[in-house]
Design an enzyme around this catalytic site. Structure first.
Site, PDB file in Angstrom:
ATOM      1  N   ASP A 164       0.853  -1.189   0.000  1.00 36.59           N
ATOM      2  CA  ASP A 164       0.000   0.000   0.000  1.00 36.59           C
ATOM      3  C   ASP A 164       0.892   1.244   0.000  1.00 36.59           C
ATOM      4  O   ASP A 164       1.849   1.333   0.781  1.00 36.59           O
ATOM      5  CB  ASP A 164      -0.911  -0.001   1.235  1.00 36.59           C
ATOM      6  CG  ASP A 164      -1.926   1.132   1.188  1.00 36.59           C
ATOM      7  OD1 ASP A 164      -3.064   0.893   0.734  1.00 36.59           O
ATOM      8  OD2 ASP A 164      -1.581   2.257   1.613  1.00 36.59           O
ATOM      9  N   ASN A 172      -2.406  12.890  -3.935  1.00 40.60           N
ATOM     10  CA  ASN A 172      -3.456  13.276  -4.884  1.00 40.60           C
ATOM     11  C   ASN A 172      -3.986  14.672  -4.576  1.00 40.60           C
ATOM     12  O   ASN A 172      -4.199  15.484  -5.485  1.00 40.60           O
ATOM     13  CB  ASN A 172      -4.598  12.265  -4.843  1.00 40.60           C
ATOM     14  CG  ASN A 172      -4.403  11.120  -5.812  1.00 40.60           C
ATOM     15  OD1 ASN A 172      -3.699  11.249  -6.812  1.00 40.60           O
ATOM     16  ND2 ASN A 172      -5.011   9.985  -5.534  1.00 40.60           N
ATOM     17  N   HIS A 177      -4.429  14.356  -9.304  1.00 41.15           N
ATOM     18  CA  HIS A 177      -4.540  12.941  -9.667  1.00 41.15           C
ATOM     19  C   HIS A 177      -3.573  12.544 -10.779  1.00 41.15           C
ATOM     20  O   HIS A 177      -3.181  11.379 -10.877  1.00 41.15           O
ATOM     21  CB  HIS A 177      -5.984  12.617 -10.080  1.00 41.15           C
ATOM     22  CG  HIS A 177      -6.935  12.638  -8.920  1.00 41.15           C
ATOM     23  ND1 HIS A 177      -7.092  11.565  -8.075  1.00 41.15           N
ATOM     24  CD2 HIS A 177      -7.752  13.612  -8.454  1.00 41.15           C
ATOM     25  CE1 HIS A 177      -7.989  11.851  -7.147  1.00 41.15           C
ATOM     26  NE2 HIS A 177      -8.394  13.091  -7.351  1.00 41.15           N
ATOM     27  N   ASP A 181      -1.321   9.295 -10.508  1.00 41.37           N
ATOM     28  CA  ASP A 181      -1.181   8.219 -11.500  1.00 41.37           C
ATOM     29  C   ASP A 181       0.287   7.945 -11.808  1.00 41.37           C
ATOM     30  O   ASP A 181       0.698   6.786 -11.956  1.00 41.37           O
ATOM     31  CB  ASP A 181      -1.911   8.596 -12.793  1.00 41.37           C
ATOM     32  CG  ASP A 181      -3.430   8.563 -12.648  1.00 41.37           C
ATOM     33  OD1 ASP A 181      -3.921   8.013 -11.651  1.00 41.37           O
ATOM     34  OD2 ASP A 181      -4.117   9.090 -13.548  1.00 41.37           O
ATOM     35  N   GLU A 207      -4.497   2.274  -4.617  1.00 47.00           N
ATOM     36  CA  GLU A 207      -3.034   2.294  -4.452  1.00 47.00           C
ATOM     37  C   GLU A 207      -2.524   1.006  -3.822  1.00 47.00           C
ATOM     38  O   GLU A 207      -1.425   0.973  -3.256  1.00 47.00           O
ATOM     39  CB  GLU A 207      -2.618   3.498  -3.591  1.00 47.00           C
ATOM     40  CG  GLU A 207      -3.021   3.439  -2.138  1.00 47.00           C
ATOM     41  CD  GLU A 207      -4.423   3.961  -1.858  1.00 47.00           C
ATOM     42  OE1 GLU A 207      -4.683   4.341  -0.704  1.00 47.00           O
ATOM     43  OE2 GLU A 207      -5.258   3.985  -2.787  1.00 47.00           O
TER      44      GLU A 207
END
Length: 312
Positions: A164, A172, A177, A181, A207
């Site tokens: 994680d 983010n 975002h 990514d 994630e």
């Protein structure tokens, strides 16, 4: 290849195949007209220099997601074909005849190459629902299929790592975002390069990622590899367009599969171990205890309570 799209992948595959046919025609032209051959023919690493070789390298994750073993075979056959051409081209460039066995090898490997490409083209559309668009990794459905297939043949232990990304929501929120990514793509590329044979990586959701490792000697070995991945990611920042280095960290939970343990239970234990790592401060690796070790611990506590107050 990141941002996997089945139709775009097939189109890119067609373009790369066309580039290799152009490469073959270029060799024929050079042989007939006695012109100089390019580096993507005569160099020992010609298979890496040609456009098709570059395509294989840049789409490595997507090929592995579709069929890891066949992807290795494709790369091997491609190199063999280049080796055969180089052996043929050497004598020709000196006005000498080539060897028949070299030409036989070239014809065989070219046929095998086309066979592999046909396989990947056929299966790309079929598997597009099982491959993540952003990272090119296989998704949960493939994890379930692969686990059921690998489990009976796995020698030694089977370890599952639950990864994680730490503070991903903050990344983010602060950077947007788009950068989020990029973080996920960066993590996948860096981690995927560290995997050994018998190990596979999946995007579990958001994630969260899962790595399955077959034939692991023991939990300590799995912990050591997870620790290596954690440290490597922590020391490999993302360099953004502004030049800023964005460091990331991950928390990893590990569970060793118990006999007859279903995949859901195995994931749950690795997830719980990861959550403990989060509670302890993140950026660490935690191994989930087995039911046997928990029972032994409980038994030891019970035994200790029996002797409480004893003069021994």
């Amino acid at each position: 290849m990141l941002n996997f799209d089945a139709k775009e992948f097939v189109a890119a595959l067609d373009a790369a195949q066309g580039a290799h046919l152009d490469w073959s025609r270029k060799i024929l032209r050079a042989a007939v007209l006695r012109t100089d051959l390019c580096a993507d023919v005569v160099q020992k690493n010609a298979h890496e220099l040609c456009l098709f070789g570059q395509f294989l390298e840049s789409h490595n994750i997507a090929f592995n997601a579709l069929h890891a073993e066949r992807s290795k075979q494709l790369s091997h056959v491609h190199k063999q074909m280049h080796d055969a051409i180089r052996n043929i081209a050497g004598p020709i460039s000196q006005g000498l005849p080539g060897k028949e066995q070299d030409f036989d090898l070239f014809e065989r490997t070219q046929a095998e190459l086309l066979e592999h490409l046909a396989y990947f083209k056929t299966h790309a559309i079929h598997h597009y629902t099982q491959v993540d668009n952003l990272t090119g990794l296989p998704l949960r459905q493939r994890l379930e299929q692969d686990f059921a297939r690998k489990r009976p043949t796995c020698q030694g232990q089977l370890a599952l790592m639950f990864i994680d990304v730490d503070h991903f929501k903050s990344i983010n929120d602060f950077y947007g975002h788009h950068i989020g990514d990029k973080v996920l793509q960066h993590l996948v590329v860096q981690t995927h390069n560290l995997l050994a044979p018998g190990q596979s990586m999946y995007r579990y959701g958001g994630e969260e990622f899962i790595i399955t490792a077959c034939n692991v000697p023991d939990a300590n070995t799995a912990h050591a590899q997870a620790e290596f991945i954690r440290e490597f990611l922590n020391e490999t920042p993302i360099i953004m367009e502004s030049g800023e280095a964005l460091s990331i960290s991950v928390t990893i939970g590990i569970a060793i599969a118990q006999p007859q343990e279903p995949l859901e239970k195995l994931i749950e234990r690795a997830d719980q171990a990861m959550y403990i790592g989060k509670k302890q401060g993140r950026n660490r690796v935690i191994c989930a205890p087995t039911e046997e070790s928990i029972q032994l611990l409980n038994d030891s506590k019970t035994g200790a309570s029996k002797f409480s107050g004893s003069s021994l």
